[in-house]
Design an enzyme around this catalytic site. Structure first.
Site, mmCIF file in Angstrom:
data_model
loop_
_atom_site.group_PDB
_atom_site.id
_atom_site.type_symbol
_atom_site.label_atom_id
_atom_site.label_comp_id
_atom_site.label_asym_id
_atom_site.label_seq_id
_atom_site.Cartn_x
_atom_site.Cartn_y
_atom_site.Cartn_z
ATOM 1 N N LYS A 175 5.680 -13.740 -9.035
ATOM 2 C CA LYS A 175 4.249 -13.174 -9.875
ATOM 3 C C LYS A 175 4.411 -11.772 -9.635
ATOM 4 C CE LYS A 175 0.502 -12.185 -10.104
ATOM 5 N NZ LYS A 175 0.020 -11.061 -10.664
ATOM 6 N N GLU A 250 2.947 -7.479 3.527
ATOM 7 C CA GLU A 250 3.205 -6.164 3.785
ATOM 8 C C GLU A 250 1.885 -5.615 3.105
ATOM 9 O OE1 GLU A 250 3.282 -2.677 2.980
ATOM 10 O OE2 GLU A 250 5.250 -2.776 1.939
ATOM 11 N N CYS A 284 3.244 2.367 0.009
ATOM 12 C CA CYS A 284 2.589 1.844 1.087
ATOM 13 C C CYS A 284 2.707 2.376 2.641
ATOM 14 C CB CYS A 284 3.126 0.332 1.329
ATOM 15 S SG CYS A 284 2.768 -0.734 0.104
ATOM 16 N N GLU A 383 -6.815 3.945 3.357
ATOM 17 C CA GLU A 383 -5.596 4.256 2.417
ATOM 18 C C GLU A 383 -6.199 4.493 1.166
ATOM 19 O OE1 GLU A 383 -3.103 0.706 1.234
ATOM 20 O OE2 GLU A 383 -1.286 1.789 1.781
HETATM 21 P P1 ADP Z 1 -3.653 -3.468 -5.627
HETATM 22 O O1 ADP Z 1 -4.854 -3.143 -4.866
HETATM 23 O O2 ADP Z 1 -2.218 -2.418 -5.093
HETATM 24 O O3 ADP Z 1 -3.750 -3.587 -7.050
HETATM 25 P P2 ADP Z 1 -3.257 -6.113 -5.020
HETATM 26 O O4 ADP Z 1 -3.545 -6.725 -3.612
HETATM 27 O O5 ADP Z 1 -4.626 -6.105 -5.786
HETATM 28 O O6 ADP Z 1 -3.040 -4.720 -4.815
HETATM 29 O O7 ADP Z 1 -2.372 -6.932 -6.061
HETATM 30 C C1 ADP Z 1 -1.110 -7.104 -5.383
HETATM 31 C C2 ADP Z 1 -0.610 -8.309 -6.200
HETATM 32 O O8 ADP Z 1 -1.420 -9.526 -5.782
HETATM 33 C C3 ADP Z 1 -0.365 -8.174 -7.694
HETATM 34 O O9 ADP Z 1 0.569 -9.021 -8.142
HETATM 35 C C4 ADP Z 1 -1.731 -9.082 -7.970
HETATM 36 O O10 ADP Z 1 -1.690 -9.540 -9.256
HETATM 37 C C5 ADP Z 1 -1.769 -10.098 -6.845
HETATM 38 N N1 ADP Z 1 -3.181 -10.561 -6.572
HETATM 39 C C6 ADP Z 1 -4.460 -9.931 -6.911
HETATM 40 N N2 ADP Z 1 -5.390 -10.673 -6.471
HETATM 41 C C7 ADP Z 1 -4.680 -11.856 -6.033
HETATM 42 C C8 ADP Z 1 -5.368 -13.325 -5.375
HETATM 43 N N3 ADP Z 1 -6.605 -13.531 -5.227
HETATM 44 N N4 ADP Z 1 -4.339 -14.192 -5.175
HETATM 45 C C9 ADP Z 1 -2.970 -13.929 -5.302
HETATM 46 N N5 ADP Z 1 -2.460 -12.798 -5.711
HETATM 47 C C10 ADP Z 1 -3.311 -11.862 -6.251
#
Ligand code: ADP
Length: 481
Positions: A175, A250, A284, A383
């Site tokens: 995903k 990570e 990161c 961060e």
């Molecule tokens: P950022 O703040 O860098 O956008 P996220 O943690 O929101 O980081 O996103 C990193 C990945 O996690 C993306 O692929 C995003 O679609 C996915 N993501 C965001 N929310 C969820 C969730 N509730 N459950 C699983 N995956 C998620």
């Protein structure tokens, strides 16, 4: 209204979301829509996990390691043949300067090359035990791996997760992030072309809270790898706990660059500014705090200021040091940090400048050097994920270590000193997963185990270490009399 995209790849077939929904893809360069991805959700995840489960029982399970390795080598070669096309797509999707995008695509090829070589070297152990027994420990694939990756390095994260997963005989559901999925769709197509069997790599594009959540909570997933924010990391780990499956997380950092008064200042200043402006600070492992020994403070900070003033920001094709950040939300977030620090009286030491190619509608941020920053200030603790650097003075080694370890994170540290005894002494005291001494690789090479402690997450990716995460030990005890 987005055009209907067909970016979901399950069991060897491309399709649209069953709902028919798509998501617009905007380029950070100008905020313009230039494509669309399918908005996959729970039903596509269910279907993809099923396909990955079925593929585990197919030719993949009996294929020799060297055969898997050959397919992966072919994929690596196909990626290298298409570096330019993939890099242009990655630059458009993420806004990164074209040279950086090319470097990322070569790194992606390198992941498959590296792990192709490992595929027939997944070694087990023979253990000494009681007389009349033969004990072997073999490494077996985890099974179906759910991989959730972020938008900052989409192509190379594809290699970093799928490389070790395939080398060890797993199947995957990937995903990618909704903000940058384009290169992952191309790479998935290339993997198919290289001969990765049907169902071994499945790709579901969509939103984190829909497709991502469904993947992390799926009861038939055996292992999760997640790179992203600590907040979502907590959700992933909770989901993993409920299903009793392991996960690698990570989750970013607040990595210190520690500059002692005997350092090679030129090299340190150049590298430190290069690292925080690489990918517009959205790395990161970016070193976002510079701890400078007080006896060298004026001299070193003057040099740092000069390097920061030289940074120019612009569109990927201008190929400057720094591009835009990923989206409007991130731009507002980074600018919020800058404005609050200014308003709170933290001095701006230097700023880079926007080039003429940085258009008003793009998500550009001016790289900024602040200092001295109090150790409890948000710029010293949180961060930012943008081109913002906080300078913090320290007196001696003990204080440097205390400040370096004094955040919730623990991913990487940079150490700048010519004193050989101090190099190892300090490196051992830092609570992080990687220490760079007189260099800084921002995550480093493909060969180097990478991952954090504390809020930065747990588990290790990259290098041979990752192979341990993607396998599980099985102990077989044979009594032969
Ligand atoms: P950022 O703040 O860098 O956008 P996220 O943690 O929101 O980081 O996103 C990193 C990945 O996690 C993306 O692929 C995003 O679609 C996915 N993501 C965001 N929310 C969820 C969730 N509730 N459950 C699983 N995956 C998620």
């Amino acid at each position: 209204m987005a055009t209907q995209a067909r970016t979901i790849f399950i069991g060897g077939e491309w399709s649209a979301a069953r709902s028919g929904a798509s998501l617009d893809v905007r380029s950070p360069i100008d905020g313009e829509v230039f494509g669309a991805i399918s908005r996959g959700e729970k039903s596509e995840i269910d279907h993809a996990v099923q396909a990955a489960r079925a593929a585990l029982a197919g030719p993949w399970s009996t294929m020799a390691g060297f055969e898997r390795g050959r397919i992966m080598s072919r994929l690596s070669a196909l990626i290298l043949e298409q570096v330019e096309e993939l890099a242009q797509l990655e630059a458009r999707d993420t806004g990164k300067p074209i040279t950086q995008a090319r470097t990322d695509i070569r790194a992606t090829a390198r992941y498959f090359e590296f792990y192709a070589g490992a595929a027939d070297k997944i070694l087990g152990d023979v253990l000494p035990f009681l007389d009349g027994f033969q004990v072997t420990v073999q490494r077996e694939p985890r099974g179906v791996c759910g991989l959730i990756i972020p938008w900052n390095y989409p192509a190379s994260m594809f290699g970093r997760t799928i490389g070790p997963a395939l080398a060890t005989g797993n199947t995957v559901v990937l995903k990618p992030a909704e903000d940058a999925s384009m290169s992952c769709t191309r790479l998935t197509a290339l993997a198919h072309e290289a001969g990765v069997p049907v169902g071994v790599i499945n790709l579901v594009t969509g939103l984190g809270e829909e497709a991502g959540a469904a993947l992390s909570q799926h009861p038939d997933v055996d292992f999760l790898s997640f790179t992203g924010s600590p907040e979502v990391g907590t959700l992933i780990q909770t989901a993993a706990a409920k299903n009793h499956v392991p996960c690698v997380l990570e989750l970013g950092g607040k990595s210190p660059q520690i500059v002692f008064d005997d350092a090679d200042f030129d090299n340190a200043a150049k590298t430190i500014v290069g690292v925080i402006t690489q990918n517009a600070g959205q790395t990161c492992s970016a070193g976002s705090r510079v701890l400078v020994q007080r006896s060298a403070y004026e001299r070193f900070v003057a040099l740092l200021a000069q390097k920061m003033s030289d940074v120019r920001v612009g569109a990927p094709q201008a190929d400057l040091q720094c591009g835009p950040v990923i989206n409007r939300t991130q731009q507002t977030k980074v600018q919020g940090f800058i404005e609050r620090a200014r308003a709170g009286g933290v001095e701006v030491i230097a700023q880079g400048s926007l080039d003429g190619s940085a258009v008003e509608t793009g998500y550009f941020v001016t790289p900024t050097l602040f200092g001295p920053v109090p150790t409890d200030h948000e710029l010293a603790q949180d961060e930012v994920f943008g081109p913002v650097l906080a300078v913090i003075p320290f007196e001696d080694e003990a204080e440097a270590v205390a400040i370096a370890n004094g955040t919730a994170y623990g991913l990487v540290a940079g150490l700048w000193t010519e004193n050989g005894a101090r190099q190892m002494r300090v490196a051992k005291k830092l609570r992080v997963g990687q220490v760079f001494i007189n260099n800084y690789g921002a995550g480093g090479g493909i060969e180097l185990p990478f991952g954090g402690v504390k809020r930065s997450g747990h588990g290790r990716e990259k290098g041979l270490e990752a192979l341990k995460e993607y396998t599980v030990a099985k102990t077989i005890v044979l009594k032969h009399g």
